[in-house]
Enzyme design. Structure first.
Site, PDB file in Angstrom:
ATOM      1  N   THR A 224       0.867  -1.058  -0.342  1.00 41.29           N
ATOM      2  CA  THR A 224      -0.115   0.159   0.160  1.00 41.29           C
ATOM      3  C   THR A 224       0.837   1.517  -0.364  1.00 41.29           C
ATOM      4  OG1 THR A 224      -1.638  -0.951   1.496  1.00 41.29           O
ATOM      5  CG2 THR A 224      -1.853   1.424   1.632  1.00 41.29           C
TER       6      THR A 224
ATOM      7  N   ASN B 283      -2.182  -4.950  -2.331  1.00 39.24           N
ATOM      8  CA  ASN B 283      -2.442  -5.278  -0.978  1.00 39.24           C
ATOM      9  C   ASN B 283      -0.594  -5.816  -0.127  1.00 39.24           C
ATOM     10  OD1 ASN B 283      -2.766  -6.740   1.605  1.00 39.24           O
ATOM     11  ND2 ASN B 283      -2.994  -8.511   1.196  1.00 39.24           N
TER      12      ASN B 283
ATOM     13  N   SER C 259      -8.510  -1.282   4.955  1.00 40.56           N
ATOM     14  CA  SER C 259      -7.968  -0.332   6.559  1.00 40.56           C
ATOM     15  C   SER C 259      -7.592   0.992   5.998  1.00 40.56           C
ATOM     16  CB  SER C 259      -6.723  -0.862   7.254  1.00 40.56           C
ATOM     17  OG  SER C 259      -7.245  -2.686   8.241  1.00 40.56           O
TER      18      SER C 259
HETATM   19  O1  DON Z   1      -6.480  -2.406   2.169  1.00 41.74           O
HETATM   20  C1  DON Z   1      -6.271  -2.854   3.289  1.00 41.74           C
HETATM   21  O2  DON Z   1      -6.600  -2.622   4.067  1.00 41.74           O
HETATM   22  C2  DON Z   1      -4.618  -3.069   2.916  1.00 41.74           C
HETATM   23  N1  DON Z   1      -4.554  -4.785   2.001  1.00 41.74           N
HETATM   24  C3  DON Z   1      -3.381  -2.948   2.725  1.00 41.74           C
HETATM   25  C4  DON Z   1      -2.357  -3.367   2.508  1.00 41.74           C
HETATM   26  C5  DON Z   1      -0.989  -2.610   2.950  1.00 41.74           C
HETATM   27  O3  DON Z   1      -1.372  -1.570   4.169  1.00 41.74           O
HETATM   28  C6  DON Z   1       0.395  -2.832   2.480  1.00 41.74           C
HETATM   29  N2  DON Z   1       0.874  -2.153   3.654  1.00 41.74           N
HETATM   30  N3  DON Z   1       2.028  -2.348   4.143  1.00 41.74           N
END
Ligand code: DON
Length: 567
Positions: A378, A398, A450
């Site tokens: 992310t 993700n 999140s």
């Molecule tokens: O949408 C979400 O909450 C997760 N897929 C976010 C992934 C994420 O933040 C990875 N980074 N460190």
């Protein structure tokens, strides 16, 4: 002897308080600002992307124009999370006061099903939801970026995407962190891409090596020339389908064609006179952030990072994440009780069991009582333009580099967002989050997120633009950085730099960054009954603060290669 112990305890207690007070005073009085600019600011995870965004602002483009250029640029220069094969959320506030929030989260393909990651005995199949062709949701990023452009864009689309195409064709110098990433993932990239991909190299990657991505450049050119059809139809769609057919993937041409991003009703609320604007489901971010703010609004924080402060926040987080596990999911499929969850009275009620001196065991915490009749790796970047239009976008594949599968011929990585569904009730996802019915897999449903792209107003004017990656820790990172500014009067840079901690109900632990908490505070928290665990850095927050004189302070998180540029 007893006297000695008593003395030691009194000494520990007073010195602990002194240290905390001093720390707070030093932090507040230090003039330690990030980058200051008059007319525009871009803060993103990579210097190349920030540079491209600022060039668009200088040309007279607005913040949304710049966000489009930055999105595509990150897909090239920050492939661990920047993407066209993933999804995201955008929170936009125009200087006219108009607010829009766009959901371009990935969706489950039509042929997805509730138990698709379980074996015949109902056990979770190892890694299937993270590193396989089935791990990918239908990508939303390209539709999202184009939808944003159609509503707010002002410069020609081709001018916004071209810098990313050039970057992919001519290459850019990778950072030290990226060289380390690529080297450590060579075996995985090889396994997932037996026919090769741009991240594979026969010798070790070095900082400053050029990364050239010709296939990706061609895909971006098709998007430039044909808009959404350049991705969701024709050659690119065919390549995605071919990739899926290779190993039982589920995304079909029809799934691609049907993908649509959606304007959602923003989550809005007040906190100590500030107005908070954030993302609605399928992200849990906005709701959870407001719940956290509501939970602590009438409580005494104590000094910064005192055991009182951390105890209070951890107890609020424990309760809010318990609600998240039961009530949050895609609101098009599950009646998420939004207004009840963000109601101030509800959260005050939830905090009634909060004990100033003692941790509540997570075993004793269940989701709150809600009557269910209500309808319904992310990366983040923040942009403000000279008109004070603001964009807050968090986007993701993700996990870092998503499924690690690069679509052959198209040069982009596929997400592994399906793992964000609750693949089995009570079974933790990659971030340890659990869920149930609300977030169960269904065809076309969006998996719970999140991500918490947020804009804060003060006296109805733009005040703060903020967001972060970090899976489950995104919400608590945004919560802490906002309160660092609003309650501890920190500058944007201090607020972003300050160490962070995190509690998510289950596991029943307070996670904190290495050397992030005073050892006496840790002792204090342990005495209250908390379990603490040190962990790797939490989040990468990119923030812009509007100063009282109207100038912008950009704060890029020092935890990564993050970079602020302005003019
Ligand atoms: O949408 C979400 O909450 C997760 N897929 C976010 C992934 C994420 O933040 C990875 N980074 N460190």
């Amino acid at each position: 002897m007893t006297k000695y112990i008593l003395f030691l305890l009194v000494f520990l207690y007073t010195s602990c308080n002194l240290t905390q007070k001093k720390a707070a005073e030093v932090i507040i009085s230090m003039e330690n600002r990030g980058l200051i600019a008059d007319s525009g600011m871009v803060v993103s995870a990579h210097p190349e992307a920030s540079k491209i965004g600022v060039a668009i602002l200088r040309k007279g483009g607005n913040a949304v124009d710049a966000s489009i250029a930055v999105s595509f640029a990150l897909a090239v220069c920050y492939p661990s999370a920047g993407n066209i094969g993933g999804g995201g959320f955008a929170v936009v506030r125009m200087s006219s006061g108009e607010i829009s929030t766009l959901d371009y989260r990935e969706k489950a393909p039509k042929s997805a099903s509730r138990d698709m990651f379980l074996d015949s005995k109902g056990n979770v199949i190892n890694d299937l939801s993270v590193y396989s062709y089935k791990a990918s949701g239908v990508p939303g990023s390209v539709d999202g970026i184009i939808t944003l452009y159609e509503k707010y864009g002002s410069l020609p689309f081709s001018e916004l995407i071209q810098p990313a195409i050039n970057l992919a064709l001519k290459g850019f110098k990778i950072t030290k962190n990226q060289a380390e990433d690529f080297n450590s993932l060579q075996i995985e990239f090889q396994k997932s891409n037996p026919d090769g991909c741009a991240f594979l190299k026969s010798s070790a990657w070095q900082e400053g090596d050029l990364l050239i991505q010709e296939d990706l450049a061609k895909t971006l050119e098709r998007i430039r020339d044909f808009g959404r059809a350049g991705f969701y139809e024709g050659e690119t769609a065919k390549m995605i389908e071919n990739e899926m057919l290779r190993k039982n993937g589920l995304i079909s041409i029809d799934d691609l064609k049907k993908y649509k991003s959606l304007w959602r009703k923003p989550i809005q609320g007040n906190y100590k006179g500030y107005k908070i604007i954030s993302m609605a489901p399928p992200s849990s971010g906005g709701i959870a952030l407001l719940q956290l703010l509501n939970s602590v609004e009438n409580q005494d924080f104590g000094s910064f990072h005192s055991s009182q402060h951390i105890h209070l926040f951890a107890e609020a987080e424990r309760r809010v994440y318990a609600d998240r596990a039961s009530y949050l999911g895609d609101s098009d499929f599950f009646p998420v009780p939004i207004s009840q969850l963000i109601d101030k009275k509800y959260n005050t009620e939830r905090m009634k069991t909060f004990n100033l001196d003692k941790a509540t065991s997570s075993k004793e915490i269940k989701e709150g009582e809600i009557s269910m009749h209500e309808s319904e790796e992310t990366t983040h970047f923040s942009i403000v333009d000279k008109w004070k239009n603001a964009v807050s976008i968090t986007t993701t594949l993700n996990l870092s580099y998503g499924s690690r599968i690069v679509v052959k011929g198209a040069g982009f990585l596929l997400n592994n967002e399906m793992d964000d569904f609750s693949i089995k009730p009570g079974y933790p996802n990659a971030y340890g989050l659990i869920g149930g019915e609300a977030n169960a897999i269904e065809p076309y449903k969006r998996m719970l997120s999140s991500m918490t792209p947020t804009i804060v107003l003060k006296n109805d004017s733009l005040f703060f633009v903020v967001g972060s990656p970090g899976g489950s820790t995104i919400i608590t990172s945004v919560f802490q950085v906002i309160t660092n500014v609003t309650d501890f009067q920190m500058t944007a840079l201090q607020a972003v730099e300050a160490s962070r901690f995190h509690h998510q109900w289950l596991p029943d632990e307070i996670f904190y960054e290495k050397n992030g908490l005073d050892s006496l505070v840790i002792i204090g928290l342990t005495k209250k009954g908390h379990f603490l665990k040190q962990r790797a850095p939490i989040g990468r927050v990119e923030a812009i603060l509007v100063l009282p004189n109207g100038k912008l302070e950009g704060a890029a998180d020092p935890r990564g290669d993050d970079n602020a540029q302005g003019f």
